[in-house]
Scaffold this motif. Structure first.
Motif, PDB file in Angstrom:
ATOM      1  N   LYS A 113      48.044 -25.502  24.317  1.00  0.00           N
ATOM      2  CA  LYS A 113      49.326 -25.606  24.271  1.00  0.00           C
ATOM      3  C   LYS A 113      50.287 -24.280  24.596  1.00  0.00           C
ATOM      4  O   LYS A 113      51.538 -24.555  24.707  1.00  0.00           O
ATOM      5  N   PHE A 114      49.403 -23.104  24.553  1.00  0.00           N
ATOM      6  CA  PHE A 114      50.100 -21.862  24.789  1.00  0.00           C
ATOM      7  C   PHE A 114      49.219 -20.969  25.734  1.00  0.00           C
ATOM      8  O   PHE A 114      48.090 -21.121  25.228  1.00  0.00           O
ATOM      9  N   GLU A 115      49.596 -20.437  26.970  1.00  0.00           N
ATOM     10  CA  GLU A 115      48.618 -19.644  27.699  1.00  0.00           C
ATOM     11  C   GLU A 115      49.446 -18.364  28.168  1.00  0.00           C
ATOM     12  O   GLU A 115      50.384 -18.682  28.728  1.00  0.00           O
ATOM     13  N   LYS A 116      48.613 -17.407  28.017  1.00  0.00           N
ATOM     14  CA  LYS A 116      49.187 -16.132  28.715  1.00  0.00           C
ATOM     15  C   LYS A 116      47.755 -15.748  29.210  1.00  0.00           C
ATOM     16  O   LYS A 116      46.606 -16.254  29.177  1.00  0.00           O
ATOM     17  N   CYS A 117      47.687 -14.500  29.941  1.00  0.00           N
ATOM     18  CA  CYS A 117      46.567 -13.872  30.511  1.00  0.00           C
ATOM     19  C   CYS A 117      45.223 -13.826  29.734  1.00  0.00           C
ATOM     20  O   CYS A 117      44.198 -14.180  29.953  1.00  0.00           O
ATOM     21  N   ARG A 118      45.800 -13.192  28.402  1.00  0.00           N
ATOM     22  CA  ARG A 118      44.482 -12.916  27.713  1.00  0.00           C
ATOM     23  C   ARG A 118      44.567 -13.473  26.135  1.00  0.00           C
ATOM     24  O   ARG A 118      43.835 -13.413  25.153  1.00  0.00           O
ATOM     25  N   CYS A 119      45.387 -14.604  25.999  1.00  0.00           N
ATOM     26  CA  CYS A 119      45.900 -15.290  24.789  1.00  0.00           C
ATOM     27  C   CYS A 119      45.988 -16.628  25.050  1.00  0.00           C
ATOM     28  O   CYS A 119      46.746 -17.230  25.730  1.00  0.00           O
ATOM     29  N   LEU A 120      45.290 -17.643  24.536  1.00  0.00           N
ATOM     30  CA  LEU A 120      45.768 -19.103  24.394  1.00  0.00           C
ATOM     31  C   LEU A 120      46.075 -19.447  22.842  1.00  0.00           C
ATOM     32  O   LEU A 120      45.775 -19.020  21.846  1.00  0.00           O
ATOM     33  N   GLY A 121      46.814 -20.423  22.832  1.00  0.00           N
ATOM     34  CA  GLY A 121      46.917 -21.101  21.445  1.00  0.00           C
ATOM     35  C   GLY A 121      47.004 -22.681  21.545  1.00  0.00           C
ATOM     36  O   GLY A 121      47.207 -23.147  22.645  1.00  0.00           O
ATOM     37  N   GLY A 122      46.297 -23.234  20.414  1.00  0.00           N
ATOM     38  CA  GLY A 122      46.186 -24.577  20.594  1.00  0.00           C
ATOM     39  C   GLY A 122      45.130 -24.877  19.405  1.00  0.00           C
ATOM     40  O   GLY A 122      44.775 -24.306  18.791  1.00  0.00           O
ATOM     41  N   ASP A 123      44.504 -26.224  19.904  1.00  0.00           N
ATOM     42  CA  ASP A 123      43.361 -26.699  18.964  1.00  0.00           C
ATOM     43  C   ASP A 123      41.991 -26.390  19.908  1.00  0.00           C
ATOM     44  O   ASP A 123      41.605 -26.970  20.879  1.00  0.00           O
ATOM     45  N   LEU A 124      41.407 -25.156  19.484  1.00  0.00           N
ATOM     46  CA  LEU A 124      40.391 -24.844  20.436  1.00  0.00           C
ATOM     47  C   LEU A 124      39.246 -24.681  19.971  1.00  0.00           C
ATOM     48  O   LEU A 124      39.008 -24.345  18.377  1.00  0.00           O
ATOM     49  N   ASN A 125      38.108 -24.817  20.487  1.00  0.00           N
ATOM     50  CA  ASN A 125      36.662 -24.576  19.727  1.00  0.00           C
ATOM     51  C   ASN A 125      36.252 -23.238  19.815  1.00  0.00           C
ATOM     52  O   ASN A 125      36.692 -22.284  20.595  1.00  0.00           O
ATOM     53  N   SER A 126      35.256 -22.756  19.064  1.00  0.00           N
ATOM     54  CA  SER A 126      34.457 -21.427  19.065  1.00  0.00           C
ATOM     55  C   SER A 126      33.933 -21.304  20.550  1.00  0.00           C
ATOM     56  O   SER A 126      33.722 -21.982  21.052  1.00  0.00           O
ATOM     57  N   SER A 127      34.044 -20.136  21.013  1.00  0.00           N
ATOM     58  CA  SER A 127      33.676 -19.690  22.177  1.00  0.00           C
ATOM     59  C   SER A 127      33.019 -18.215  22.238  1.00  0.00           C
ATOM     60  O   SER A 127      33.370 -17.408  21.507  1.00  0.00           O
ATOM     61  N   SER A 128      31.820 -18.052  23.010  1.00  0.00           N
ATOM     62  CA  SER A 128      31.207 -16.838  23.061  1.00  0.00           C
ATOM     63  C   SER A 128      32.121 -15.623  23.697  1.00  0.00           C
ATOM     64  O   SER A 128      31.962 -14.507  23.768  1.00  0.00           O
ATOM     65  N   THR A 129      33.154 -16.095  24.578  1.00  0.00           N
ATOM     66  CA  THR A 129      33.910 -15.202  25.362  1.00  0.00           C
ATOM     67  C   THR A 129      35.370 -14.970  24.658  1.00  0.00           C
ATOM     68  O   THR A 129      35.927 -13.864  25.062  1.00  0.00           O
ATOM     69  N   SER A 130      35.402 -15.574  23.512  1.00  0.00           N
ATOM     70  CA  SER A 130      36.638 -15.539  22.860  1.00  0.00           C
ATOM     71  C   SER A 130      36.598 -15.134  21.120  1.00  0.00           C
ATOM     72  O   SER A 130      35.788 -15.847  20.764  1.00  0.00           O
ATOM     73  N   LEU A 131      37.732 -14.727  20.438  1.00  0.00           N
ATOM     74  CA  LEU A 131      37.693 -14.434  19.237  1.00  0.00           C
ATOM     75  C   LEU A 131      38.910 -15.468  19.015  1.00  0.00           C
ATOM     76  O   LEU A 131      39.950 -15.721  19.519  1.00  0.00           O
ATOM     77  N   ILE A 132      38.580 -16.326  17.946  1.00  0.00           N
ATOM     78  CA  ILE A 132      39.371 -17.657  17.525  1.00  0.00           C
ATOM     79  C   ILE A 132      39.948 -17.098  16.076  1.00  0.00           C
ATOM     80  O   ILE A 132      39.230 -16.932  14.969  1.00  0.00           O
ATOM     81  N   PHE A 133      41.499 -17.399  15.920  1.00  0.00           N
ATOM     82  CA  PHE A 133      41.926 -17.067  14.569  1.00  0.00           C
ATOM     83  C   PHE A 133      42.932 -18.140  14.532  1.00  0.00           C
ATOM     84  O   PHE A 133      43.588 -18.671  15.301  1.00  0.00           O
ATOM     85  N   THR A 134      43.216 -18.362  13.275  1.00  0.00           N
ATOM     86  CA  THR A 134      44.283 -19.237  12.590  1.00  0.00           C
ATOM     87  C   THR A 134      45.497 -18.288  12.577  1.00  0.00           C
ATOM     88  O   THR A 134      45.555 -17.063  12.549  1.00  0.00           O
ATOM     89  N   PRO A 135      46.895 -19.042  12.817  1.00  0.00           N
ATOM     90  CA  PRO A 135      47.911 -18.306  12.591  1.00  0.00           C
ATOM     91  C   PRO A 135      48.051 -17.461  11.369  1.00  0.00           C
ATOM     92  O   PRO A 135      48.599 -16.339  11.427  1.00  0.00           O
ATOM     93  N   ASP A 136      47.757 -18.125  10.248  1.00  0.00           N
ATOM     94  CA  ASP A 136      47.777 -17.169   8.943  1.00  0.00           C
ATOM     95  C   ASP A 136      46.864 -16.019   9.102  1.00  0.00           C
ATOM     96  O   ASP A 136      47.612 -14.904   8.400  1.00  0.00           O
ATOM     97  N   LYS A 137      45.838 -15.920   9.745  1.00  0.00           N
ATOM     98  CA  LYS A 137      45.171 -14.732   9.752  1.00  0.00           C
ATOM     99  C   LYS A 137      45.613 -13.669  10.637  1.00  0.00           C
ATOM    100  O   LYS A 137      45.597 -12.248  10.403  1.00  0.00           O
ATOM    101  N   LEU A 138      46.706 -13.943  11.521  1.00  0.00           N
ATOM    102  CA  LEU A 138      47.603 -13.029  12.289  1.00  0.00           C
ATOM    103  C   LEU A 138      48.765 -12.747  11.753  1.00  0.00           C
ATOM    104  O   LEU A 138      49.491 -11.847  12.320  1.00  0.00           O
TER     105      LEU A 138
END
Length: 167
Positions: A113-138
């Motif tokens: 739902k949100f996309e920048k060059c190095r950051c995405l936001g939405g309902d995302l699955n874990s990935s070997s290429t990315s670190l996934i965080f919930t908003p409260d962790k940030l």
């Protein structure tokens, strides 16, 4: 906080009443404009970011010129009686000499739902290429379910040689 005036108002409100805040864009700063009661002086610029995002002229040369200008302003402030200096950036940046195919990182699967060059936001699955965080962790207040950040200096969007979002 959306514009520089908002930042300065926040800083002024958050500091003791004995602190007199004065703010300048680097292009407007001259030591003679410093009020005699100023004890927190802010000199700011967006030129480094703008030259990278727009790739105006020679981006790296423009950035180096701006850093030399800051060094000059710091010397002028020292001569005006300021003893402490903090150089702060609202984010870092990365400038690659060129973009090549391997610089693109695979996006995590899910709804973006949100996309920048190095950051995405939405309902995302874990990935070997990315670190996934919930908003409260940030420490972010948002309706987005998760944020993903590229693990390496790659980007989710091909062709980018300058980028500044991410961890």
């Amino acid at each position: 906080i959306k514009i520089p005036d908002d930042r300065i108002a926040y800083i002024a409100k958050s500091t003791p009443s004995t602190v007199k805040v004065q703010d300048f864009n680097i292009k407007d700063f001259v030591p003679s404009k410093i009020s005699s009661d100023t004890n927190l002086l802010i000199i700011r610029s967006i030129d480094i970011d703008a030259s990278g995002e727009n790739l105006t002229g020679n981006g790296l040369s423009s950035m180096e010129t701006e850093l030399r200008s800051f060094a000059t302003k710091i010397r002028q402030c020292k001569n005006a009686g300021f003893d402490y200096f903090f150089v702060v950036a609202d984010h870092g940046f990365m400038m690659q000499p060129s973009w090549i195919s391997g610089d693109t990182v695979e996006k995590p699967k899910g709804t973006v739902k949100f996309e920048k060059c190095r950051c995405l936001g939405g309902d995302l699955n874990s990935s070997s290429t990315s670190l996934i965080f919930t908003p409260d962790k940030l420490g972010v207040k948002t309706e987005l379910y998760q944020f993903a950040f590229a693990k390496q200096f790659g980007v989710y969007e091909s062709g980018k040689i300058y980028f500044h979002e991410g961890l």
